[in-house]
Design a protein around this motif. Structure first.
Motif, PDB file in Angstrom:
ATOM      1  N   SER A 501     -29.678  33.915 -18.356  1.00  0.00           N
ATOM      2  CA  SER A 501     -29.523  34.129 -19.796  1.00  0.00           C
ATOM      3  C   SER A 501     -28.079  33.912 -20.239  1.00  0.00           C
ATOM      4  N   ASN A 504     -27.174  30.186 -20.153  1.00  0.00           N
ATOM      5  CA  ASN A 504     -27.701  29.468 -21.322  1.00  0.00           C
ATOM      6  C   ASN A 504     -26.834  29.698 -22.558  1.00  0.00           C
ATOM      7  N   LYS A 505     -26.316  30.919 -22.703  1.00  0.00           N
ATOM      8  CA  LYS A 505     -25.439  31.197 -23.840  1.00  0.00           C
ATOM      9  C   LYS A 505     -24.137  30.418 -23.740  1.00  0.00           C
ATOM     10  N   LYS A 508     -24.877  26.601 -24.570  1.00  0.00           N
ATOM     11  CA  LYS A 508     -25.792  26.283 -25.665  1.00  0.00           C
ATOM     12  C   LYS A 508     -25.257  25.196 -26.591  1.00  0.00           C
ATOM     13  N   ASP A 509     -23.916  25.058 -26.709  1.00  0.00           N
ATOM     14  CA  ASP A 509     -23.329  24.051 -27.600  1.00  0.00           C
ATOM     15  C   ASP A 509     -22.742  22.866 -26.841  1.00  0.00           C
ATOM     16  N   ASP A 511     -23.907  19.719 -24.766  1.00  0.00           N
ATOM     17  CA  ASP A 511     -25.022  18.881 -24.310  1.00  0.00           C
ATOM     18  C   ASP A 511     -24.784  18.308 -22.920  1.00  0.00           C
ATOM     19  N   LYS A 514     -25.620  20.893 -20.347  1.00  0.00           N
ATOM     20  CA  LYS A 514     -27.060  21.100 -20.292  1.00  0.00           C
ATOM     21  C   LYS A 514     -27.735  20.076 -19.378  1.00  0.00           C
TER      22      LYS A 514
END
Length: 669
Positions: A501, A504-505, A508-509, A511, A514
Motif C-alpha cells: 500500500s 503504491n502511494k 502513484k504519480d 508512470d 509503475k
C-alpha cells in the motif's frame, strides 16, 4: 511434634464478621455475625421462563468455522439477584448443588473495581475497602466449592484492588495454585486527560483449583508463524533456536564440549546451561557433518565452572563430542554437507563458520498463551462498546464492557465444549453470550433488575435466536501470503500488505516507476490475499430465567429473635425456603411429603401441630423412613408423638429451630 506453618495473611476491619445486603438491588452491605439468620438463610431460585432458540441451517456458498457445528447448550441459567445469595443457592440447594458443586470448569468474574466512583453507569463502584474484601472473601469460598478439580478462576480487576485480591486468592486457593497475572491492553489510545499516567491496561488474576488443570493452547496464526522460514530448503519451516537448556548443576552429564567441524573450536553451553538433548542424539546430528567420536579431553575444571560447582564435585567420565579425523578432512566434508541444504537438526550458523544452533519447527499442538494480551488480538473497550451499541441502538449503558474476543480467549484456554462457565457479575452479559456461542454451558447472575430486563436477557435472547451478528459470531478473513509467495523472515502478511500500500502511494504519480520491473518484482514478492470470513454461530440452545425468592425470615438483633415475613403466606415459597435451609430436595410429585434427604422425609405446615396431626402425617411413611416436620405452631406432645411414631424423627419449630438445625446439617456435611 506438629508444626504450624506460618503464612502471610491479609486482615481487615470486621474480617471475622459477615455481610448482608443493606438494600435490595444495590451494592450496599451491613456487617453482621456469621450466625445471623439473615446471613445464613438460603433463598431458593424461582424459575420464571425458558428462552429457547433454533439453530439455523447452513447456507451454500458461505464458509463455516468448526464451532458452527457444536451442539448449542440448552440448560443454562440467568439469575436476577445478589451474587452472594445466588452462590449460596447454587452450593446449598440439593438440586442445584448436585449439578454445580465440583462441576464448574471456569469461573470468570469482573466485579466492581472499587475505584471510588459513586456510580459507574449500571454499577455501584464505591465500597469501603473492608466491605469489598468481605464481599469478595465470601464469594471466593463458594467459588472454591463450585470449581472442578481441574478448573480455574479468572478475576478481572484494575490496580485499585488487584494487590489485595491476590492475597485473598492465596488464602482461598493456596499460593501454589497461582497460574498467572494476565495483562490486557484495554485501551486503543493513550488518554491525554488522565491525571498523571494513562491507565491503559487491566489485570486478570488466574488461579487453578489444583495441579490437575491443563490449559488449552491457542490456534496458530500466519503472524505467529512469521519467524519460521527455510533458508536451507527444508520442506518444513523452522527457526534457529537455542540448543541449550537451564539446569547445568543438576544435569552435569549434559555439559561437555562439541568440536566445530569447520573451525575446530570447542563449543560449550553457556554458564549454568546444558545441551538440550541426550548426547547420543547430539553425536548422531553432528556426525552428518563429519566423522565424530566420544573422547575424554580432561576438561573437568572448565565443566565445573560452567556447572557452578567445585572441581572435585563435578561429574567425571563425561566425554566430549570430538572430530575423529583431521580438521582439513572434516572441513571439506562439512562444507559439502552444508552446501547441499536441508541441514541436520543442529545448525552451523553464519554460513557454516559460526556457532551452533538448533532447528525448531512449527509446533503442531498450537501456541502457548502468554500473559500479555494485545488489544489487536482480543479487542479493547472501544470495540466492546461498539458491540453493545450494535445490539442496543442509541444507548451507551456500560462504561467498561468487555469485548467478546477477550472472553473468547479466556473460555478457549480454560474450557472445552460442554463445560460449565460461571460469571456472577454479569454486567452486559458478555461471558454468557460468548459461552453460548462457543458451545459451553453457563450460569450468570446480575444484581440490578433493570440491567437484566433491558440488556442481558434481550442480548442472550438474540444470541440463541441467531440474531446477534457481532462479536465472535463471525471471524474476519485472515491475511496470508499469496500462493507461491514466501515472505521474508519476520515479515507478517499484514506488514507485507502495508508495504504494498505504501509503495503504491509513493509511485502513484510516477508512470516510469509503475512500469519498473523492480517495482513489479517487489509487489509480487509481497503479494497477500485474505481468506474467507468464517461463520462460527448459527443460534440455538436456550436458558432459564430465574430470580431469588423473597426472604421468608427476618431477624431482630435487639431481641435476638428470628421472625417470619409476609412472604410465608405463599405456601409454595415458604415450603421451598424451609427445604432449602434444611437442605432437603423438594418432592412436588409426592402426595404427602414436601422433601427428601436420604431416607428422611420433610413435611412443612402452618397448621398447629398436634399429636393427632403428627400421627396422621407419619402414617404415610414407608418402612425405614424417618420424618422431619417443620411447623410454625407446635403444641405440647407433638414432638414426643413423632418420636413414638418413627424413631430418629424430629419436630422443628419455624423459625426458632430452623437455623440451628441448618447449621448442624452444614457442619455434618
Amino acid at each position: 511434634m506438629h508444626r504450624t506453618t506460618q503464612r502471610l495473611e491479609l486482615t481487615w476491619y470486621n474480617k471475622d464478621l459477615a455481610l448482608i445486603p443493606a438494600k435490595r438491588g444495590r451494592y450496599g452491605y451491613a456487617w453482621v455475625s456469621p450466625n445471623d439468620p439473615r446471613y445464613c438463610e438460603t433463598r431458593p431460585l424461582i424459575v420464571t421462563e425458558y428462552v429457547e432458540g433454533r439453530q439455523a441451517e447452513k447456507v451454500d456458498g458461505l464458509f463455516y468455522g468448526d464451532r458452527a457445528d457444536l451442539e448449542p447448550q440448552a440448560n443454562n441459567l440467568l439469575i436476577l439477584g445478589e451474587s452472594g445469595d445466588a452462590l449460596e443457592a447454587l452450593t446449598r440447594i440439593p438440586e442445584l448443588r448436585d449439578r454445580y458443586v465440583g462441576k464448574v470448569k471456569l469461573i470468570y468474574i469482573d466485579p466492581p473495581f472499587n475505584t471510588g466512583e459513586m456510580t459507574f453507569g449500571n454499577y455501584e463502584d464505591n465500597l469501603e475497602h473492608s466491605v469489598w474484601l468481605g464481599m469478595m472473601r465470601d464469594r471466593l469460598d463458594h467459588f472454591r466449592r463450585l470449581l472442578r478439580v481441574d478448573g480455574t478462576i479468572w478475576v478481572h480487576l484494575d490496580d485499585t484492588e488487584n494487590h489485595r485480591m491476590r492475597l485473598l486468592l492465596d488464602e482461598t486457593f493456596g499460593p501454589g495454585n497461582f497460574v498467572a497475572e494476565v495483562v490486557w491492553q484495554k485501551a486503543d489510545s493513550t488518554r491525554n486527560d488522565a491525571n498523571g499516567i494513562s491507565g491503559d491496561h487491566d489485570t486478570i488474576l488466574v488461579y487453578r483449583a489444583s495441579d490437575r488443570w491443563s490449559p488449552n493452547r491457542l490456534d496458530r496464526t500466519a503472524a505467529s508463524n512469521t519467524r519460521f522460514s527455510s533458508p536451507d530448503g527444508d520442506p518444513e519451516p523452522w527457526f534457529d533456536d537455542n540448543p541449550t537448556a537451564p539446569g547445568a548443576k543438576n544435569h552435569q552429564g549434559m555439559v561437555y564440549a562439541i568440536q566445530h567441524p569447520i573451525t575446530g573450536e570447542l563449543q560449550y553451553p553457556a554458564r549454568g546451561r546444558c545441551w538440550w538433548t541426550e548426547q547420543s542424539q547430539i553425536l548422531a546430528q553432528m556426525s552428518e557433518y563429519a566423522d565424530y567420536e566420544l573422547r575424554d579431553i580432561g576438561d573437568e575444571t572448565k565443566r565445573a565452572d560452567l556447572c557452578d560447582v567445585p572441581t572435585d564435585e563435578v561429574r567425571t567420565g563425561v566425554r566430549a563430542v570430538m572430530l575423529a579425523t583431521s580438521l582439513e578432512e572434516s572441513q571439506l566434508k562439512a562444507k559439502q554437507r552444508y552446501d547441499r541444504g536441508v541441514w541436520p537438526l543442529i545448525v552451523l550458523r553464519s554460513g557454516g563458520a559460526g556457532g551452533l544452533g538448533r532447528k525448531s519447527y512449527i509446533p503442531s499442538n498450537g501456541l502457548v498463551a502468554s500473559t500479555w494480551w494485545d488489544n489487536n488480538l482480543v479487542g479493547h473497550n472501544r470495540e466492546a462498546k461498539a458491540e453493545i451499541k450494535a445490539l442496543f441502538r442509541d444507548e451507551n449503558p456500560f462504561a467498561t464492557p468487555k469485548p467478546e474476543r477477550l472472553l473468547e480467549r479466556i473460555i478457549h484456554i480454560a474450557t472445552d465444549p460442554g463445560d460449565i462457565v460461571v460469571d456472577v457479575f454479569a454486567g452486559s452479559g458478555t461471558t454468557a453470550a460468548v459461552a453460548q456461542k462457543m458451545g459451553r454451558q453457563w450460569v450468570t447472575c446480575e444484581l440490578i433488575e433493570d440491567t437484566v430486563d433491558r440488556y442481558i436477557k434481550p442480548r442472550l435472547t438474540k444470541v440463541v435466536n441467531g440474531e446477534d451478528p457481532g462479536g465472535i459470531t463471525k471471524t474476519p478473513g485472515e491475511r496470508i501470503a499469496a500462493a507461491n509467495v514466501d515472505l521474508p523472515e519476520g515479515m507478517t502478511p499484514d506488514e507485507a500488505q502495508r508495504f504494498t500500500s505504501l509503495l503504491n502511494k509513493l509511485i502513484k504519480d510516477d508512470d516510469e516507476l509503475k512500469k519498473s520491473s523492480v517495482v513489479k518484482d517487489l509487489k509480487a514478492r509481497s503479494k497477500t490475499v485474505k481468506t474467507k470470513e468464517a461463520i462460527n454461530w448459527r443460534g440455538g440452545g436456550g436458558f432459564h430465567v430465574a430470580h431469588l425468592a423473597p426472604p421468608c425470615f427476618d431477624y431482630d438483633p435487639d431481641l435476638g429473635l428470628v421472625t417470619l415475613t409476609e412472604h410465608v403466606e405463599d405456601f409454595e415459597a415458604f415450603t421451598a425456603s424451609v427445604a432449602a435451609n434444611l437442605k432437603f430436595r423438594l418432592t412436588p410429585e409426592h402426595r404427602t411429603f414436601h422433601g427428601i434427604q436420604g431416607r428422611m422425609r420433610l413435611f412443612v405446615t402452618r397448621t398447629p401441630l398436634t399429636p393427632e396431626f403428627v400421627a396422621e402425617v407419619a402414617s404415610h411413611l414407608e418402612e425405614g423412613e424417618g420424618l422431619t416436620i417443620a411447623a410454625t405452631v407446635v403444641l405440647d406432645g407433638a414432638a414426643q408423638a413423632l418420636r413414638e411414631c418413627a424413631r430418629g424423627s424430629r419436630v422443628l419449630h419455624v423459625p426458632h429451630d430452623l437455623f440451628a438445625a441448618a447449621a448442624e446439617r452444614e457442619f455434618s456435611l
